[in-house]
Design an enzyme around this catalytic site. Structure first.
Site, PDB file in Angstrom:
ATOM      1  N   HIS A 155      52.793  96.704 104.511  1.00 40.60           N
ATOM      2  CA  HIS A 155      52.328  96.128 105.801  1.00 40.60           C
ATOM      3  C   HIS A 155      53.041  94.874 105.961  1.00 40.60           C
ATOM      4  CE1 HIS A 155      50.739  94.660 109.452  1.00 40.60           C
ATOM      5  NE2 HIS A 155      50.040  93.841 108.788  1.00 40.60           N
TER       6      HIS A 155
ATOM      7  N   ASN B 121      54.693  90.905 112.636  1.00 38.92           N
ATOM      8  CA  ASN B 121      53.558  91.728 112.400  1.00 38.92           C
ATOM      9  C   ASN B 121      53.589  92.603 113.402  1.00 38.92           C
ATOM     10  OD1 ASN B 121      51.213  93.010 111.704  1.00 38.92           O
ATOM     11  ND2 ASN B 121      50.313  91.211 110.930  1.00 38.92           N
TER      12      ASN B 121
ATOM     13  N   CYS C 234      45.748  97.099 110.721  1.00 33.41           N
ATOM     14  CA  CYS C 234      47.092  97.215 109.994  1.00 33.41           C
ATOM     15  C   CYS C 234      47.112  98.188 108.689  1.00 33.41           C
ATOM     16  CB  CYS C 234      47.391  95.620 109.403  1.00 33.41           C
ATOM     17  SG  CYS C 234      47.316  94.602 110.731  1.00 33.41           S
TER      18      CYS C 234
HETATM   19  N1  ACO Z   1      53.347  75.769 113.578  1.00 31.24           N
HETATM   20  C1  ACO Z   1      53.131  74.594 113.043  1.00 31.24           C
HETATM   21  N2  ACO Z   1      52.341  74.183 112.442  1.00 31.24           N
HETATM   22  C2  ACO Z   1      51.231  75.092 112.357  1.00 31.24           C
HETATM   23  C3  ACO Z   1      51.405  76.509 112.993  1.00 31.24           C
HETATM   24  C4  ACO Z   1      52.348  76.735 113.763  1.00 31.24           C
HETATM   25  N3  ACO Z   1      52.453  77.963 114.129  1.00 31.24           N
HETATM   26  N4  ACO Z   1      49.844  77.271 112.597  1.00 31.24           N
HETATM   27  C5  ACO Z   1      49.453  76.282 111.874  1.00 31.24           C
HETATM   28  N5  ACO Z   1      50.007  74.990 111.699  1.00 31.24           N
HETATM   29  C6  ACO Z   1      49.432  73.791 111.064  1.00 31.24           C
HETATM   30  C7  ACO Z   1      48.204  73.819 110.640  1.00 31.24           C
HETATM   31  O1  ACO Z   1      47.373  73.334 111.997  1.00 31.24           O
HETATM   32  C8  ACO Z   1      47.704  73.010 109.562  1.00 31.24           C
HETATM   33  O2  ACO Z   1      47.919  71.770 109.895  1.00 31.24           O
HETATM   34  P1  ACO Z   1      47.021  70.582 109.272  1.00 31.24           P
HETATM   35  O3  ACO Z   1      47.453  70.832 107.848  1.00 31.24           O
HETATM   36  O4  ACO Z   1      47.525  69.269 109.875  1.00 31.24           O
HETATM   37  O5  ACO Z   1      45.719  70.948 109.601  1.00 31.24           O
HETATM   38  C9  ACO Z   1      49.113  73.267 108.746  1.00 31.24           C
HETATM   39  O6  ACO Z   1      49.923  73.841 109.634  1.00 31.24           O
HETATM   40  C10 ACO Z   1      48.765  74.493 107.644  1.00 31.24           C
HETATM   41  O7  ACO Z   1      48.040  75.509 108.177  1.00 31.24           O
HETATM   42  P2  ACO Z   1      47.612  76.596 107.360  1.00 31.24           P
HETATM   43  O8  ACO Z   1      46.701  77.586 108.246  1.00 31.24           O
HETATM   44  O9  ACO Z   1      46.845  76.159 106.007  1.00 31.24           O
HETATM   45  O10 ACO Z   1      48.930  77.446 107.010  1.00 31.24           O
HETATM   46  P3  ACO Z   1      49.248  78.379 105.845  1.00 31.24           P
HETATM   47  O11 ACO Z   1      50.089  78.222 104.922  1.00 31.24           O
HETATM   48  O12 ACO Z   1      47.810  79.213 105.423  1.00 31.24           O
HETATM   49  O13 ACO Z   1      49.814  79.649 106.836  1.00 31.24           O
HETATM   50  C11 ACO Z   1      49.472  81.626 107.884  1.00 31.24           C
HETATM   51  C12 ACO Z   1      49.218  80.204 107.873  1.00 31.24           C
HETATM   52  C13 ACO Z   1      51.025  81.847 108.216  1.00 31.24           C
HETATM   53  C14 ACO Z   1      48.677  82.161 109.229  1.00 31.24           C
HETATM   54  C15 ACO Z   1      48.978  82.280 106.558  1.00 31.24           C
HETATM   55  O14 ACO Z   1      47.951  81.789 106.282  1.00 31.24           O
HETATM   56  C16 ACO Z   1      49.042  83.908 106.607  1.00 31.24           C
HETATM   57  O15 ACO Z   1      49.956  84.416 106.670  1.00 31.24           O
HETATM   58  N6  ACO Z   1      47.944  84.458 106.478  1.00 31.24           N
HETATM   59  C17 ACO Z   1      47.899  85.848 106.502  1.00 31.24           C
HETATM   60  C18 ACO Z   1      47.580  86.276 107.821  1.00 31.24           C
HETATM   61  C19 ACO Z   1      47.923  87.644 108.025  1.00 31.24           C
HETATM   62  O16 ACO Z   1      48.578  88.428 107.353  1.00 31.24           O
HETATM   63  N7  ACO Z   1      47.338  88.181 109.157  1.00 31.24           N
HETATM   64  C20 ACO Z   1      47.325  89.693 109.494  1.00 31.24           C
HETATM   65  C21 ACO Z   1      46.804  90.453 108.635  1.00 31.24           C
HETATM   66  S1  ACO Z   1      47.207  92.018 109.217  1.00 31.24           S
HETATM   67  C22 ACO Z   1      46.095  92.695 110.494  1.00 31.24           C
HETATM   68  O17 ACO Z   1      45.034  93.333 110.172  1.00 31.24           O
HETATM   69  C23 ACO Z   1      46.396  92.318 111.943  1.00 31.24           C
END
Ligand code: ACO
Length: 333
Positions: A258, A288, A116
């Site tokens: 990004h 994304n 990214c």
């Molecule tokens: N729908 C519903 N529930 C979900 C989903 C979903 N799609 N995904 C995860 N959950 C659940 C999890 O299982 C967890 O449940 P639990 O509490 O019972 O264990 C709960 O929701 C919370 O999950 P977290 O992973 O803690 O959620 P978080 O608030 O951290 O959000 C996310 C997750 C959106 C992925 C966030 O961490 C994020 O955006 N991180 C950055 C990721 C990113 O930007 N990646 C791309 C980088 S760019 C590149 O190089 C490709």
């Protein structure tokens, strides 16, 4: 012919996204998730996904042709094409295919992989060739079709990604360098946070020789780690690029990060004290799109008449590697 000491002007932009759309409600029929969860945690409403017949090269060519037309040059005028992508049609690279499709017969073309951060790294790479007087017209494309590499049964990752392409034309100029400052970083010690890794099985060729045989495995990500990394490092790298440009945050007209997560964008803007009206976001529409996200957002903001010639823009990419970088430039001729 402008020689060594030339400045860079970024004079054309274009973008393309597949017509096919999958919204959050459609996704909720594939994995256990909801529109509400995805919107609240990420800001994403839908994503555009390439159908089986659409190639990354075609999307890139569509974006590139618009950028070339806006720049007022012909494909033949291009000296260099840099394709930033992690999802080429061919592991040997797709830049040359794009060069052929564009008819940019004079241009040398190569792929650049930095996930990214790819577009930011590509733009900075292009600027070095222009500043040294080697090339006059450089096309930088950011494009990805991560839909081909996402596990569509993993709700932790499949909700995030979409496909697209964006491109800019950079040109040598004697009327001032519009790339005002930049910074780039890598931290391989955190490589395991985000991967699209090759995983082969051992295959014995004879009693003494074994190799690995297999393919790449879908995206794996430690979302929380990537989130923490982005919120800490992105404001820092933008501040460093601004310092190099001899500018302060108040000088920035537009912030284009990004497009990974609206919460990351909001947190970075708030740390930098950039007001919301200066922050460009199109995550709700595209999700994304990896290397495509910055040029896609830039091109849309130009087309909407938000970004005007002479505006100062701060862009920052971050992602797998881990890699991150920022560039500050003035848009237009
Ligand atoms: N729908 C519903 N529930 C979900 C989903 C979903 N799609 N995904 C995860 N959950 C659940 C999890 O299982 C967890 O449940 P639990 O509490 O019972 O264990 C709960 O929701 C919370 O999950 P977290 O992973 O803690 O959620 P978080 O608030 O951290 O959000 C996310 C997750 C959106 C992925 C966030 O961490 C994020 O955006 N991180 C950055 C990721 C990113 O930007 N990646 C791309 C980088 S760019 C590149 O190089 C490709």
């Amino acid at each position: 012919m402008i020689g060594q000491g030339a400045g860079i002007a970024i004079i054309g932009s274009g973008s393309a996204a597949p017509a096919q759309v999958l919204d959050n409600n459609n996704l909720a029929q594939l994995v256990e998730t909801s529109d509400e969860w995805i919107k609240t945690r990420t800001g994403i409403g839908k994503r555009h996904l390439a159908n089986p017949l659409t190639s990354l090269s075609e999307l890139s060519v569509q974006a590139a042709q618009k950028a070339i037309a806006m720049a007022g040059i012909a494909a033949f005028d291009l000296d260099l094409i840099i394709l930033a992508t992690s999802t080429p049609d061919d592991l040997f690279g797709s830049a040359s295919k794009i060069q052929g499709l564009l008819g940019a017969t004079k241009a040398v073309a190569f792929d650049l992989t930095a996930a990214c951060s790819g577009f930011v790294f590509g733009l900075i790479t292009a600027s070095q060739f222009i500043r040294t007087g080697v090339y006059q017209n450089v096309l930088v494309i950011g494009a990805d079709v991560l839909s081909r590499w996402v596990d569509w049964s993993d709700r932790g990752t499949c909700v995030l990604f979409g496909d697209g392409a964006g491109a800019v034309v950079c040109q040598a100029t004697q009327e001032g360098d519009r790339l005002l400052g930049f910074e780039m970083f890598s931290d391989g010690s955190q490589n395991s946070s985000l991967n699209l890794a090759y995983q082969g099985q051992p295959k014995t060729l004879n009693e003494e020789v074994a190799i690995a045989s297999g393919t790449y495995q879908p995206v794996t990500m430690n979302g929380k780690e990537v989130y923490r990394f982005a919120v800490e490092k992105v404001p820092e790298v933008i501040e460093k690029a601004l310092y190099n440009a001899n500018l302060v945050v108040e000088d920035v007209d537009w912030l284009i990060l990004h497009q990974a997560n609206q919460r990351i964008i909001d947190a970075v803007a708030s740390r930098l004290k950039v007001p919301a009206h200066k922050v460009i976001s199109n995550l709700a529409e595209y999700g994304n799109t990896s290397a495509a996200s910055i040029p896609l957002a830039l091109d849309e903001a130009i087309a909407q008449g938000k970004i005007k010639a002479g505006d100062t823009i701060a862009i920052s990419g971050f992602g797998a590697g881990l890699t991150w970088g920022a560039a500050i430039f003035k848009w237009g001729k």
